[in-house]
Design a protein around this motif. Structure first.
Motif, short mmCIF file in Angstrom:
data_model
loop_
_atom_site.label_atom_id
_atom_site.label_comp_id
_atom_site.label_asym_id
_atom_site.label_seq_id
_atom_site.Cartn_x
_atom_site.Cartn_y
_atom_site.Cartn_z
N GLY A 233 8.26 9.76 -15.51
CA GLY A 233 8.60 8.26 -16.63
C GLY A 233 8.24 6.75 -16.04
N ALA A 234 7.62 6.86 -14.61
CA ALA A 234 6.97 5.79 -13.90
C ALA A 234 6.25 4.49 -14.50
CB ALA A 234 6.49 6.21 -12.40
N ALA A 235 5.84 3.82 -14.80
CA ALA A 235 4.59 3.10 -15.11
C ALA A 235 3.21 2.66 -14.05
CB ALA A 235 4.89 1.41 -14.98
N SER A 236 4.51 3.53 -12.79
CA SER A 236 2.87 2.11 -11.50
C SER A 236 2.36 4.17 -11.11
CB SER A 236 3.94 1.82 -10.50
OG SER A 236 4.99 3.53 -9.89
N GLY A 237 1.16 3.80 -11.06
CA GLY A 237 0.34 5.15 -9.67
C GLY A 237 -0.29 4.73 -9.88
N GLY A 238 -1.53 5.88 -8.94
CA GLY A 238 -2.94 5.68 -8.49
C GLY A 238 -3.22 7.00 -8.07
N ILE A 239 -3.65 6.88 -7.05
CA ILE A 239 -4.39 7.69 -6.01
C ILE A 239 -4.40 8.19 -4.71
CG2 ILE A 239 -6.22 8.45 -7.44
CD1 ILE A 239 -7.95 5.92 -5.27
N PHE A 240 -3.79 8.95 -4.40
CA PHE A 240 -3.80 9.35 -2.97
C PHE A 240 -4.72 10.42 -1.81
CE2 PHE A 240 -0.19 9.34 -5.71
CZ PHE A 240 0.70 8.16 -4.97
N PHE A 241 -5.35 9.86 -0.86
CA PHE A 241 -6.62 10.27 0.37
C PHE A 241 -6.31 9.99 1.11
CE2 PHE A 241 -6.91 6.25 -1.56
CZ PHE A 241 -7.55 5.52 -0.85
N THR A 242 -7.24 10.89 1.75
CA THR A 242 -7.01 10.62 2.92
C THR A 242 -8.65 10.25 3.42
OG1 THR A 242 -8.78 12.74 3.91
CG2 THR A 242 -5.88 12.27 3.68
N ASP A 243 -8.79 9.29 4.69
CA ASP A 243 -10.12 8.30 5.20
C ASP A 243 -10.18 9.58 6.19
OD1 ASP A 243 -8.66 8.88 7.86
OD2 ASP A 243 -8.86 6.17 8.68
N PRO A 244 -11.76 9.14 7.10
CA PRO A 244 -12.54 10.22 7.75
C PRO A 244 -11.69 10.49 8.97
CG PRO A 244 -13.64 7.93 7.19
CD PRO A 244 -12.42 7.56 6.96
N ASP A 245 -11.08 10.20 9.21
CA ASP A 245 -9.48 10.72 10.63
C ASP A 245 -8.71 11.64 9.75
OD1 ASP A 245 -10.99 10.49 12.94
OD2 ASP A 245 -10.66 8.08 12.26
N GLY A 246 -8.55 11.25 8.88
CA GLY A 246 -6.81 11.72 8.28
C GLY A 246 -5.75 11.21 7.75
N ILE A 247 -5.70 9.89 7.65
CA ILE A 247 -4.97 8.68 7.72
C ILE A 247 -5.25 8.79 6.07
CG2 ILE A 247 -4.46 6.64 7.67
CD1 ILE A 247 -5.99 6.48 10.26
N ARG A 248 -3.61 8.81 5.66
CA ARG A 248 -3.04 9.08 4.50
C ARG A 248 -3.03 7.64 3.92
NH1 ARG A 248 2.05 13.11 4.03
NH2 ARG A 248 2.57 11.48 5.69
N LEU A 249 -3.94 7.67 2.49
CA LEU A 249 -3.98 6.24 1.87
C LEU A 249 -3.56 6.59 0.21
CD1 LEU A 249 -7.50 5.33 3.46
CD2 LEU A 249 -5.04 4.66 4.48
N GLU A 250 -3.33 5.22 -0.35
CA GLU A 250 -3.07 5.43 -1.53
C GLU A 250 -3.51 4.37 -1.80
OE1 GLU A 250 1.38 4.67 -4.46
OE2 GLU A 250 1.25 4.66 -1.90
#
Length: 160
Positions: free
Chosen positions: A120-137
């Motif tokens: 039910g949330a209106a907000s959202g996006g993508i979730f991924f990692t950088d070259p060192d595996g750091i989690r980003l959104e």
């Protein structure tokens, strides 16, 4: 009995906002192009000494991120510390543009495509990692109403 500073009531700060985020990386030559391309950042300053490699990255002249080549191993999700780093953009279309760039770069995604922050949330996006595996959104505050919610009612950003 005297009261220690830790026992005194908190005096509210007049202003507070995140300044910049500093990340340890294993290879600045690998991480720097990634952050410049994905986030449209520019190099504000850089150190290239063999034992002191770093970069200050800015957007519109404002320091956003610092990269420090000080790690010998990739990011560990099992240690206390940073969970993930999130960036807000204006629209889901901006999220999709970033997603296309990340796919070109071969980034690892936690979910396939744009997902909502919860049922039910209106907000959202993508979730991924950088070259060192750091989690980003990268997310937008609206526009993800019809996107799947991978973790149901729990916050998607907390469980990837």
């Amino acid at each position: 009995m005297t009261q220690s500073i830790a026992d005194q009531p908190l005096q509210h700060l007049r202003t507070l906002q995140t300044g910049h985020v500093g990340l340890n990386v294993t290879d600045l030559e690998k991480s720097l192009p990634f952050y410049l391309r994905v986030f449209g950042l520019e190099i504000l300053a850089e150190g290239k000494d063999d034992n002191r490699r770093w970069a200050f990255l800015a957007r519109d002249g404002r320091l956003v991120l610092t990269l420090w080549e000080q790690s010998g191993t990739p990011f560990s999700t099992s240690s206390a510390g940073l969970h993930h780093l999130s960036f807000q953009v204006d629209s889901i279309e901006d999220v999709e543009v970033a997603q296309a760039v990340l796919r070109e770069l071969g980034a690892d995604f936690a979910h396939d495509g744009v997902v909502s922050h919860g049922e039910g949330a209106a907000s959202g996006g993508i979730f991924f990692t950088d070259p060192d595996g750091i989690r980003l959104e990268i997310y937008a505050p609206t526009g993800a109403e019809d996107a799947p919610a991978p973790t149901g009612s729990a916050p998607t950003c907390g469980f990837f």
